[in-house]
Design a protein around this motif. Structure first.
Motif, PDB file in Angstrom:
ATOM      1  N   VAL A  11     -15.904   2.798   8.588  1.00  0.00           N
ATOM      2  CA  VAL A  11     -16.938   2.832   9.613  1.00  0.00           C
ATOM      3  C   VAL A  11     -17.517   1.427   9.738  1.00  0.00           C
ATOM      4  N   GLY A  12     -17.256   0.782  10.871  1.00  0.00           N
ATOM      5  CA  GLY A  12     -17.731  -0.580  11.094  1.00  0.00           C
ATOM      6  C   GLY A  12     -18.723  -0.657  12.237  1.00  0.00           C
ATOM      7  N   ALA A  13     -19.576   0.376  12.363  1.00  0.00           N
ATOM      8  CA  ALA A  13     -20.548   0.447  13.465  1.00  0.00           C
ATOM      9  C   ALA A  13     -21.744  -0.445  13.169  1.00  0.00           C
ATOM     10  N   LEU A  14     -21.483  -1.738  13.055  1.00  0.00           N
ATOM     11  CA  LEU A  14     -22.492  -2.667  12.557  1.00  0.00           C
ATOM     12  C   LEU A  14     -23.654  -2.844  13.534  1.00  0.00           C
ATOM     13  N   GLU A  15     -23.357  -3.057  14.818  1.00  0.00           N
ATOM     14  CA  GLU A  15     -24.423  -3.250  15.790  1.00  0.00           C
ATOM     15  C   GLU A  15     -25.109  -1.917  16.085  1.00  0.00           C
ATOM     16  N   PRO A  16     -26.396  -1.945  16.368  1.00  0.00           N
ATOM     17  CA  PRO A  16     -27.120  -0.705  16.644  1.00  0.00           C
ATOM     18  C   PRO A  16     -26.493   0.149  17.736  1.00  0.00           C
ATOM     19  N   LYS A  17     -25.944  -0.471  18.789  1.00  0.00           N
ATOM     20  CA  LYS A  17     -25.357   0.323  19.873  1.00  0.00           C
ATOM     21  C   LYS A  17     -24.166   1.138  19.385  1.00  0.00           C
ATOM     22  N   PHE A  18     -23.358   0.554  18.479  1.00  0.00           N
ATOM     23  CA  PHE A  18     -22.219   1.301  17.945  1.00  0.00           C
ATOM     24  C   PHE A  18     -22.674   2.420  17.009  1.00  0.00           C
ATOM     25  N   PHE A  19     -23.703   2.149  16.215  1.00  0.00           N
ATOM     26  CA  PHE A  19     -24.214   3.171  15.304  1.00  0.00           C
ATOM     27  C   PHE A  19     -24.790   4.338  16.108  1.00  0.00           C
ATOM     28  N   ALA A  20     -25.501   4.036  17.176  1.00  0.00           N
ATOM     29  CA  ALA A  20     -26.048   5.093  18.021  1.00  0.00           C
ATOM     30  C   ALA A  20     -24.924   5.940  18.627  1.00  0.00           C
ATOM     31  N   ARG A  21     -23.857   5.295  19.072  1.00  0.00           N
ATOM     32  CA  ARG A  21     -22.714   6.036  19.625  1.00  0.00           C
ATOM     33  C   ARG A  21     -22.073   6.921  18.562  1.00  0.00           C
ATOM     34  N   LEU A  22     -21.956   6.396  17.339  1.00  0.00           N
ATOM     35  CA  LEU A  22     -21.355   7.175  16.264  1.00  0.00           C
ATOM     36  C   LEU A  22     -22.181   8.422  15.980  1.00  0.00           C
ATOM     37  N   LEU A  23     -23.484   8.260  15.867  1.00  0.00           N
ATOM     38  CA  LEU A  23     -24.342   9.410  15.575  1.00  0.00           C
ATOM     39  C   LEU A  23     -24.275  10.432  16.702  1.00  0.00           C
ATOM     40  N   ALA A  24     -24.255   9.962  17.933  1.00  0.00           N
ATOM     41  CA  ALA A  24     -24.162  10.881  19.064  1.00  0.00           C
ATOM     42  C   ALA A  24     -22.845  11.649  19.037  1.00  0.00           C
ATOM     43  N   ALA A  25     -21.754  10.959  18.747  1.00  0.00           N
ATOM     44  CA  ALA A  25     -20.437  11.611  18.698  1.00  0.00           C
ATOM     45  C   ALA A  25     -20.355  12.592  17.548  1.00  0.00           C
ATOM     46  N   LEU A  26     -20.907  12.238  16.406  1.00  0.00           N
ATOM     47  CA  LEU A  26     -20.917  13.167  15.274  1.00  0.00           C
ATOM     48  C   LEU A  26     -21.721  14.410  15.609  1.00  0.00           C
ATOM     49  N   GLY A  27     -22.859  14.240  16.302  1.00  0.00           N
ATOM     50  CA  GLY A  27     -23.699  15.374  16.660  1.00  0.00           C
ATOM     51  C   GLY A  27     -23.020  16.350  17.601  1.00  0.00           C
ATOM     52  N   GLU A  28     -22.043  15.874  18.344  1.00  0.00           N
ATOM     53  CA  GLU A  28     -21.276  16.757  19.225  1.00  0.00           C
ATOM     54  C   GLU A  28     -20.219  17.551  18.459  1.00  0.00           C
ATOM     55  N   GLN A  29     -19.913  17.127  17.237  1.00  0.00           N
ATOM     56  CA  GLN A  29     -18.833  17.749  16.473  1.00  0.00           C
ATOM     57  C   GLN A  29     -19.325  18.735  15.417  1.00  0.00           C
ATOM     58  N   VAL A  30     -20.386  18.373  14.717  1.00  0.00           N
ATOM     59  CA  VAL A  30     -20.861  19.177  13.595  1.00  0.00           C
ATOM     60  C   VAL A  30     -22.392  19.144  13.568  1.00  0.00           C
ATOM     61  N   PRO A  31     -23.015  20.158  12.940  1.00  0.00           N
ATOM     62  CA  PRO A  31     -24.464  20.107  12.749  1.00  0.00           C
ATOM     63  C   PRO A  31     -24.824  18.936  11.830  1.00  0.00           C
ATOM     64  N   LEU A  32     -25.786  18.139  12.253  1.00  0.00           N
ATOM     65  CA  LEU A  32     -26.157  16.964  11.472  1.00  0.00           C
ATOM     66  C   LEU A  32     -27.295  17.277  10.510  1.00  0.00           C
ATOM     67  N   PRO A  33     -27.272  16.677   9.324  1.00  0.00           N
ATOM     68  CA  PRO A  33     -28.421  16.793   8.419  1.00  0.00           C
ATOM     69  C   PRO A  33     -29.682  16.217   9.070  1.00  0.00           C
ATOM     70  N   LYS A  34     -30.842  16.605   8.550  1.00  0.00           N
ATOM     71  CA  LYS A  34     -32.111  16.170   9.138  1.00  0.00           C
ATOM     72  C   LYS A  34     -32.213  14.650   9.233  1.00  0.00           C
ATOM     73  N   THR A  35     -31.736  13.971   8.208  1.00  0.00           N
ATOM     74  CA  THR A  35     -31.826  12.499   8.208  1.00  0.00           C
ATOM     75  C   THR A  35     -31.114  11.901   9.402  1.00  0.00           C
ATOM     76  N   LEU A  36     -29.919  12.434   9.699  1.00  0.00           N
ATOM     77  CA  LEU A  36     -29.151  11.909  10.824  1.00  0.00           C
ATOM     78  C   LEU A  36     -29.674  12.429  12.154  1.00  0.00           C
ATOM     79  N   LYS A  37     -30.209  13.646  12.169  1.00  0.00           N
ATOM     80  CA  LYS A  37     -30.805  14.170  13.397  1.00  0.00           C
ATOM     81  C   LYS A  37     -31.951  13.280  13.855  1.00  0.00           C
ATOM     82  N   ALA A  38     -32.749  12.834  12.882  1.00  0.00           N
ATOM     83  CA  ALA A  38     -33.882  11.978  13.221  1.00  0.00           C
ATOM     84  C   ALA A  38     -33.411  10.682  13.857  1.00  0.00           C
TER      85      ALA A  38
END
Length: 410
Positions: free
Chosen positions: A244-271
């Motif tokens: 996982v090389g989502a170093l810039e904030p925009k890439f990290f935001a995209r990763l979290l959004a994509a993960l949220g579409e696939q599986v229920p996210l823990p509270k830490t990641l939901k926040a």
């Protein structure tokens, strides 16, 4: 007429094993004629010790056998030098002088000669005569101390960083610069390339940390080696790994959004994914997922918070540890390739950790023509492409003395 690159450049290669032969094969891939000068009693040590290694780093070269302890063979070598552009050797300092083939001697024969000495520690300094290998040079350079997991011992890579990047490629750069200078000035030069020096020069990130904080970060805990959850290697359900090389904030935001579409996210990641800050004192809040300077709530956005933690890696590790643990749990839910398929459209800098076998069969590698066959086995092509120039595979590595008859005038 297309650019000839190094066609017409003749290189006499006295090197053995890995760093020197890798350097001269790179130059052969760029069009140079490379002649291996080998001892008649066995030649390059790699021929016997590591024949497969010899086969993959000596392609496209010629071989002549000369014993430089014999006067007649020294004379034959000097005859070759008169028509050469480059001599490359990897002996310890002083060896070529004792053989009567040092730089000053050869320069008198061929004033435009580029003479490159690729050694462990260079031509001067207290270690100049010491023996060493890749591991030793990395150790002295401070690079080995940076490699490995947090809390663990320094790790040994199966990529020879000092030999290849610090040594071979650095020497090749020096040779090319010297050739260009010789073409302009009519004078050759001595290229002193040290694998310790080259390895030291490969550390701008660690050096930046030293400048910023007055000391390097602990092994496995710098920003690019473990402190950030969005720049990390994660284990998947099948025991394989994702990078996982989502170093810039925009890439990290995209990763979290994509993960949220696939599986229920823990509270830490939901926040994070929802742009909400966790409760508690402001100095302890994790970053929001907003990629701008501020989130909608007016609290610092992801970019702000990451800029803040970049100033203090130790604080970053503490603040972001729960995010890393949460991501580790999420990625353990599916096999590696399932995650790659699920995240393929996210543009979030996620890649599978491939074996070499998998890499050689990867469609990107195949599209670039990097996978070749070498003597019936897998090989790697030239990593450079040039407009208007076809990149043909190099011929197989030569047999010992294959080219004596036409290269040695006796």
């Amino acid at each position: 007429m297309s650019n000839p690159l190094l066609e017409g450049v003749r290189i006499l290669d006295l090197t053995r094993l890995l760093p020197g032969p890798f350097c001269t094969q790179y130059l052969a891939q760029l069009g140079a004629e490379v002649i291996k000068i080998e001892d008649p009693a066995g030649g390059d040590y790699a021929r016997e010790l590591m024949p497969e290694l010899f086969a993959v780093v000596n392609r496209g070269k010629h071989s002549v056998t000369l014993d430089l302890r014999e006067a007649d063979d020294v004379a034959a070598f000097k005859q070759l030098v008169a028509g050469a552009d480059v001599v490359v050797e990897s002996f310890r300092p002083g060896v070529m002088e004792r053989l009567g083939c040092g730089y000053e001697t050869l320069k008198a024969i061929n004033p435009t000669l580029v003479y490159a000495a690729l050694t462990g520690y260079g031509q001067n300094g207290p270690y100049r005569d010491a023996a060493g290998h890749d591991l030793n040079y990395l150790a002295y350079a401070g690079a080995l101390d940076q490699i490995g997991s947090a809390g663990g011992a320094p790790a040994m890579a199966n990529v020879q960083i000092a030999d290849l990047a610090g040594g071979a490629l650095t020497a090749a750069t020096g040779i090319l610069a010297a050739l260009l200078g010789a073409k302009v000035s009519g004078e050759g030069t001595f290229v002193d390339s040290s694998m310790l020096d080259g390895s030291l020069a490969l550390q701008p990130i660690a050096l930046a940390g030293l400048r910023a904080h007055g000391h390097t970060q602990p092994r496995g805990a710098d920003m690019l080696t473990g402190a950030l959850p969005n720049y990390q290697v994660y284990k998947c359900r099948d025991g394989r790994y994702l990078a996982v090389g989502a170093l810039e904030p925009k890439f990290f935001a995209r990763l979290l959004a994509a993960l949220g579409e696939q599986v229920p996210l823990p509270k830490t990641l939901k926040a994070l994914a929802g742009g909400k800050a966790s409760t508690g004192q402001r100095s302890r809040k994790p970053p929001t997922a907003d990629s701008g300077d501020q989130s909608r709530s007016g609290r610092p956005g992801l970019r702000d918070r990451f800029n803040e933690v970049l100033e203090d890696p130790a604080r970053a590790r503490r603040w972001l540890a729960p995010v890393r643990w949460s991501l580790a749990g999420v990625f353990r839910l599916r096999p590696r390739d399932a995650w790659i398929r699920a995240l393929s459209q996210a543009d979030a800098c996620v890649a599978p950790v491939l074996t070499l076998e998998e890499a050689l069969a990867d469609p990107q590698v195949l599209a670039r023509g990097m996978a070749e066959q070498v003597d019936g086995g897998p090989g790697i092509g030239c990593p450079l492409h040039f407009e208007g120039r076809r990149r043909d595979p190099l011929a197989p590595a030569p047999g010992l003395g294959d080219d004596n008859d036409w290269l040695l005038e006796r």
